[in-house]
Design a protein around this motif. Sequence first.
Motif, mmCIF file in Angstrom:
data_model
loop_
_atom_site.group_PDB
_atom_site.id
_atom_site.type_symbol
_atom_site.label_atom_id
_atom_site.label_comp_id
_atom_site.label_asym_id
_atom_site.label_seq_id
_atom_site.Cartn_x
_atom_site.Cartn_y
_atom_site.Cartn_z
ATOM 1 N N ARG A 1 0.880 -1.136 0.136
ATOM 2 C CA ARG A 1 -0.074 -0.130 0.553
ATOM 3 C C ARG A 1 0.921 1.222 0.286
ATOM 4 O O ARG A 1 0.391 2.607 -0.500
ATOM 5 N N GLY A 2 2.487 0.539 0.224
ATOM 6 C CA GLY A 2 2.829 2.158 0.480
ATOM 7 C C GLY A 2 3.224 3.446 1.272
ATOM 8 O O GLY A 2 3.460 4.292 1.300
ATOM 9 N N SER A 3 1.663 3.154 2.351
ATOM 10 C CA SER A 3 1.918 4.124 3.446
ATOM 11 C C SER A 3 1.926 3.618 4.900
ATOM 12 O O SER A 3 1.706 2.220 4.420
ATOM 13 N N THR A 4 2.389 3.719 5.575
ATOM 14 C CA THR A 4 2.672 3.798 7.603
ATOM 15 C C THR A 4 1.317 3.219 7.563
ATOM 16 O O THR A 4 1.287 2.043 8.754
ATOM 17 N N LYS A 5 0.415 4.244 7.689
ATOM 18 C CA LYS A 5 -0.846 3.507 7.895
ATOM 19 C C LYS A 5 -1.354 2.496 8.079
ATOM 20 O O LYS A 5 -2.362 1.815 8.679
ATOM 21 N N ASP A 6 -1.880 2.399 6.734
ATOM 22 C CA ASP A 6 -1.831 1.195 6.284
ATOM 23 C C ASP A 6 -1.114 0.187 5.892
ATOM 24 O O ASP A 6 -1.938 -0.269 7.025
ATOM 25 N N ALA B 1 6.368 6.663 12.672
ATOM 26 C CA ALA B 1 5.116 7.484 12.179
ATOM 27 C C ALA B 1 5.333 9.119 12.892
ATOM 28 O O ALA B 1 5.373 9.144 13.156
#
Length: 121
Positions: A58-63, A121
């Motif tokens: 997904r490329g995002s830390t949150k995801d 993050a």
Amino acid sequence: MEIHSYRDLKVWQLGVDLAAEVYDVTRLFPKSEIFGLSSQLQRAAVSVPSNIAEGHARGSTKDFIHFLNISLGSVAEVETQLLIGQRIEYVGSDTVDQLLHKYVELGKMLRALQRSLEARA
């Protein structure tokens, strides 16, 4: 070691190894369970590394953290389903104990990765 792909992650590698072990164990279940406990157990086991891969992609830390949470949920499912398999005598205690130990380690690795990502993050 630099991480270029989810395939470089030790936690993903262990998840794939354990999913293969679960498939080996469920091959011994009665054929009447092909759409029951054996299928549930296989899907939960496959879900662990699959969600690690999807979250990383997904490329995002949150995801990624979110998908690691889903993987942790699948670890709990596998553990529960193994214990049910043991209780109804589809799988032996030694096998369950060995797999549970490995899944506990996998859960610890997932939580450590989560903490590491949250700290950055």
